[in-house]
Motif scaffolding. Structure first.
Motif, PDB file in Angstrom:
ATOM      1  N   LYS A 233       0.847  -1.187   0.000  1.00  0.00           N
ATOM      2  CA  LYS A 233       0.000   0.000   0.000  1.00  0.00           C
ATOM      3  C   LYS A 233       0.888   1.245   0.000  1.00  0.00           C
ATOM      4  CE  LYS A 233      -3.309  -2.978   0.634  1.00  0.00           C
ATOM      5  NZ  LYS A 233      -4.061  -3.488  -0.546  1.00  0.00           N
ATOM      6  N   ILE A 234       0.769   2.030  -1.048  1.00  0.00           N
ATOM      7  CA  ILE A 234       1.578   3.235  -1.216  1.00  0.00           C
ATOM      8  C   ILE A 234       0.662   4.451  -1.063  1.00  0.00           C
ATOM      9  CG2 ILE A 234       3.209   4.442  -2.693  1.00  0.00           C
ATOM     10  CD1 ILE A 234       4.060   1.558  -1.918  1.00  0.00           C
ATOM     11  N   ASP A 235       1.010   5.358  -0.193  1.00  0.00           N
ATOM     12  CA  ASP A 235       0.199   6.538   0.110  1.00  0.00           C
ATOM     13  C   ASP A 235       0.334   7.587  -0.999  1.00  0.00           C
ATOM     14  OD1 ASP A 235      -1.421   8.275   1.523  1.00  0.00           O
ATOM     15  OD2 ASP A 235      -0.036   8.564   3.188  1.00  0.00           O
ATOM     16  N   VAL A 252       3.844   2.337   2.722  1.00  0.00           N
ATOM     17  CA  VAL A 252       4.717   3.503   2.606  1.00  0.00           C
ATOM     18  C   VAL A 252       3.845   4.749   2.699  1.00  0.00           C
ATOM     19  CG1 VAL A 252       6.439   4.689   1.211  1.00  0.00           C
ATOM     20  CG2 VAL A 252       6.269   2.189   1.102  1.00  0.00           C
ATOM     21  N   ALA A 253       4.078   5.581   3.716  1.00  0.00           N
ATOM     22  CA  ALA A 253       3.227   6.745   3.964  1.00  0.00           C
ATOM     23  C   ALA A 253       3.664   7.952   3.137  1.00  0.00           C
ATOM     24  CB  ALA A 253       3.231   7.093   5.452  1.00  0.00           C
ATOM     25  N   SER A 254       2.849   8.975   3.166  1.00  0.00           N
ATOM     26  CA  SER A 254       2.977  10.139   2.301  1.00  0.00           C
ATOM     27  C   SER A 254       4.333  10.836   2.414  1.00  0.00           C
ATOM     28  CB  SER A 254       1.869  11.128   2.650  1.00  0.00           C
ATOM     29  OG  SER A 254       1.930  12.274   1.840  1.00  0.00           O
ATOM     30  N   GLN A 255       4.809  11.322   1.281  1.00  0.00           N
ATOM     31  CA  GLN A 255       6.034  12.113   1.141  1.00  0.00           C
ATOM     32  C   GLN A 255       7.309  11.319   1.407  1.00  0.00           C
ATOM     33  OE1 GLN A 255       5.839  16.038   2.942  1.00  0.00           O
ATOM     34  NE2 GLN A 255       3.617  16.055   2.776  1.00  0.00           N
ATOM     35  N   ALA A 256       7.206  10.017   1.468  1.00  0.00           N
ATOM     36  CA  ALA A 256       8.413   9.192   1.560  1.00  0.00           C
ATOM     37  C   ALA A 256       9.070   9.114   0.191  1.00  0.00           C
ATOM     38  CB  ALA A 256       8.075   7.797   2.071  1.00  0.00           C
ATOM     39  N   GLY A 257      10.390   8.914   0.197  1.00  0.00           N
ATOM     40  CA  GLY A 257      11.134   8.766  -1.046  1.00  0.00           C
ATOM     41  C   GLY A 257      12.125   7.618  -0.943  1.00  0.00           C
ATOM     42  N   ILE A 258      12.105   6.747  -1.933  1.00  0.00           N
ATOM     43  CA  ILE A 258      12.987   5.575  -1.926  1.00  0.00           C
ATOM     44  C   ILE A 258      13.869   5.638  -3.161  1.00  0.00           C
ATOM     45  CG2 ILE A 258      13.094   3.061  -1.847  1.00  0.00           C
ATOM     46  CD1 ILE A 258      10.255   3.121  -0.673  1.00  0.00           C
ATOM     47  N   LEU A 270       7.039   2.242   6.369  1.00  0.00           N
ATOM     48  CA  LEU A 270       7.830   3.450   6.170  1.00  0.00           C
ATOM     49  C   LEU A 270       6.901   4.635   6.394  1.00  0.00           C
ATOM     50  CD1 LEU A 270       9.686   1.313   4.879  1.00  0.00           C
ATOM     51  CD2 LEU A 270      10.260   2.974   3.120  1.00  0.00           C
ATOM     52  N   ALA A 271       7.095   5.352   7.487  1.00  0.00           N
ATOM     53  CA  ALA A 271       6.189   6.430   7.870  1.00  0.00           C
ATOM     54  C   ALA A 271       6.430   7.677   7.010  1.00  0.00           C
ATOM     55  CB  ALA A 271       6.345   6.736   9.356  1.00  0.00           C
ATOM     56  N   GLY A 272       5.657   8.717   7.286  1.00  0.00           N
ATOM     57  CA  GLY A 272       5.695   9.929   6.465  1.00  0.00           C
ATOM     58  C   GLY A 272       7.054  10.600   6.413  1.00  0.00           C
ATOM     59  N   GLN A 273       7.432  11.052   5.233  1.00  0.00           N
ATOM     60  CA  GLN A 273       8.666  11.801   4.980  1.00  0.00           C
ATOM     61  C   GLN A 273       9.934  11.006   5.262  1.00  0.00           C
ATOM     62  OE1 GLN A 273       8.293  15.587   7.017  1.00  0.00           O
ATOM     63  NE2 GLN A 273       7.045  16.411   5.362  1.00  0.00           N
ATOM     64  N   THR A 286      10.508  -4.333   9.180  1.00  0.00           N
ATOM     65  CA  THR A 286      11.177  -3.127   9.680  1.00  0.00           C
ATOM     66  C   THR A 286      10.179  -1.967   9.731  1.00  0.00           C
ATOM     67  OG1 THR A 286      13.337  -3.777   8.817  1.00  0.00           O
ATOM     68  CG2 THR A 286      12.987  -1.434   9.201  1.00  0.00           C
ATOM     69  N   THR A 287      10.242  -1.180  10.801  1.00  0.00           N
ATOM     70  CA  THR A 287       9.450   0.046  10.906  1.00  0.00           C
ATOM     71  C   THR A 287      10.402   1.235  10.933  1.00  0.00           C
ATOM     72  OG1 THR A 287       7.647  -1.009  12.125  1.00  0.00           O
ATOM     73  CG2 THR A 287       7.854   1.377  12.343  1.00  0.00           C
ATOM     74  N   VAL A 288      10.165   2.203  10.059  1.00  0.00           N
ATOM     75  CA  VAL A 288      10.978   3.416  10.009  1.00  0.00           C
ATOM     76  C   VAL A 288      10.081   4.588  10.400  1.00  0.00           C
ATOM     77  CG1 VAL A 288      12.511   4.857   8.635  1.00  0.00           C
ATOM     78  CG2 VAL A 288      12.356   2.403   8.149  1.00  0.00           C
ATOM     79  N   SER A 289      10.411   5.261  11.487  1.00  0.00           N
ATOM     80  CA  SER A 289       9.584   6.346  12.014  1.00  0.00           C
ATOM     81  C   SER A 289       9.606   7.568  11.099  1.00  0.00           C
ATOM     82  CB  SER A 289      10.068   6.744  13.408  1.00  0.00           C
ATOM     83  OG  SER A 289      10.025   5.637  14.288  1.00  0.00           O
ATOM     84  N   ALA A 290       8.613   8.426  11.270  1.00  0.00           N
ATOM     85  CA  ALA A 290       8.453   9.601  10.419  1.00  0.00           C
ATOM     86  C   ALA A 290       9.707  10.472  10.398  1.00  0.00           C
ATOM     87  CB  ALA A 290       7.261  10.424  10.892  1.00  0.00           C
TER      88      ALA A 290
END
Length: 349
Positions: A233-235, A252-258, A270-273, A286-290
């Protein structure tokens, strides 16, 4: 569209108490309590609303017993929140798949095909040699390039752009303005300081049950495929670069970049930004905080990462606690420095 309380109960596996023949034509909040709506009660602090409600039915826990006389019928289930979510999903499917037929003007190129029960909105474009499954909905101004393959029950909303040769699975949902298969950021530095464009010749593959949010961009691979595995699920407003692989059921939450050629495992968050550098791997779960930055491979599963330069979450919390105390620590160091400087020096023999 109307359904009886009995029909809804059958849909979500509940037991009806009250008038099961009452009709429901909408979903609503329990605090609003409008006639002919259905709502749910999963938090006891909202119980008072059930006694004021004019709703046709309310989904409640199996052990719920009203303390006063109520108007709505009750549908009793083990987990009201999950049952209501299931109902929302069914309602969304009905509404999303209600459209049928072809609006004009629209275009379909040579040697392309689309399955039964489809919808093609006005000004939609389908290129040549495109294969589209059944019950697919393509909303106005969507663009589907040559040689694209799209599975059954997929919805492509307004203004989506799917470039040539991409493959979209079954039951996918691509929100308005998303771009699938645009060129990756590939430029080779030259001796004179300029950059030479590296042709991006690959594609994007979305496996089954993938959701892509509005205005997100997934770049095609330089060679091979950028892959979003099933259930991911991609935001909205997410950038996924060339040759990236996103694992199953990762969100993957909003404004993330891979960045390019990075592999993200399954069931990651993968949280926001969040920012991720290229050519690394992120382990499963794995959880990556905002606002965190991931700059190196994460090998251990079930890791939680925090911080601008992401590191272990527990270490981050300790470091952050110390960071807040820096003014006090600085003052203490200055005081200790004064004491040390005022110590009497040792006499020489």
């Amino acid at each position: 569209m109307e359904f009886s309380v009995n029909q809804i109960a059958q849909m979500i596996g509940g037991i009806v108490e009250g008038d099961g023949e009452r009709m429901v034509d909408n979903l609503g909040k329990i605090e609003e309590g409008k006639a002919k709506t259905i709502s749910f009660l999963s938090n006891d602090k909202y119980e008072n609303y059930i006694y004021q409600s004019d709703a046709a039915a309310i989904i409640v826990k199996t052990n719920f017993t009203p303390k006063k006389v109520i108007k709505p019928a009750l549908i009793k289930v083990e987990d009201p929140y999950s049952a209501f979510t299931q109902l929302l999903e069914e309602y969304n499917k009905i509404m999303s798949y209600a459209k049928l037929g072809v609006e004009e003007p629209s275009f379909m190129g040579d040697n392309s095909s689309i399955g039964e029960s489809h919808y093609r909105g006005a000004f939609s474009y389908i290129g040549q040699n495109v294969k589209i499954g059944k019950n697919v909905k393509i909303y106005p101004q969507a663009h589907i390039g040559d040689n694209v393959i799209i599975g059954d029950n997929t919805i492509i909303f307004q203004g989506v752009k799917i470039y040539a040769d991409c493959k979209i699975g079954n039951n996918c949902n691509i929100q308005a303005g998303a771009v699938i298969g645009s060129d990756g950021f590939g430029f080779a530095p030259q001796a004179d300081g300029s950059y030479k464009t590296i042709p991006q010749l690959g594609n994007v593959i979305l496996e089954d049950n993938v959701s892509i949010g509005a205005n997100s961009t997934i770049d095609c691979a330089t060679l091979g495929s950028t892959i979003i595995r099933k259930g991911a699920k991609i935001d909205n407003l997410v950038q996924i670069a060339h040759n990236v692989e996103i694992g199953e059921n990762t969100v993957v939450a909003s404004q993330a970049g891979i960045s390019g050629s990075t592999k993200v495992g399954r069931n990651c968050v993968l949280a926001g930004q969040v920012g991720v550098v290229g050519h690394i791997e992120i382990a499963d779960y794995t959880t990556v905080s905002a606002k965190s930055g991931v700059s190196k491979t994460i090998k251990k599963t079930n890791t939680v990462i925090s911080g601008t330069h992401g590191f272990d979450h527990k270490q981050f919390l300790k470091a952050n606690a110390l960071y807040r105390k820096l003014p006090e620590l600085h003052q203490q160091v200055q005081q200790l420095e004064k004491i040390v400087l005022n110590l009497p020096s040792e006499k020489k023999n």
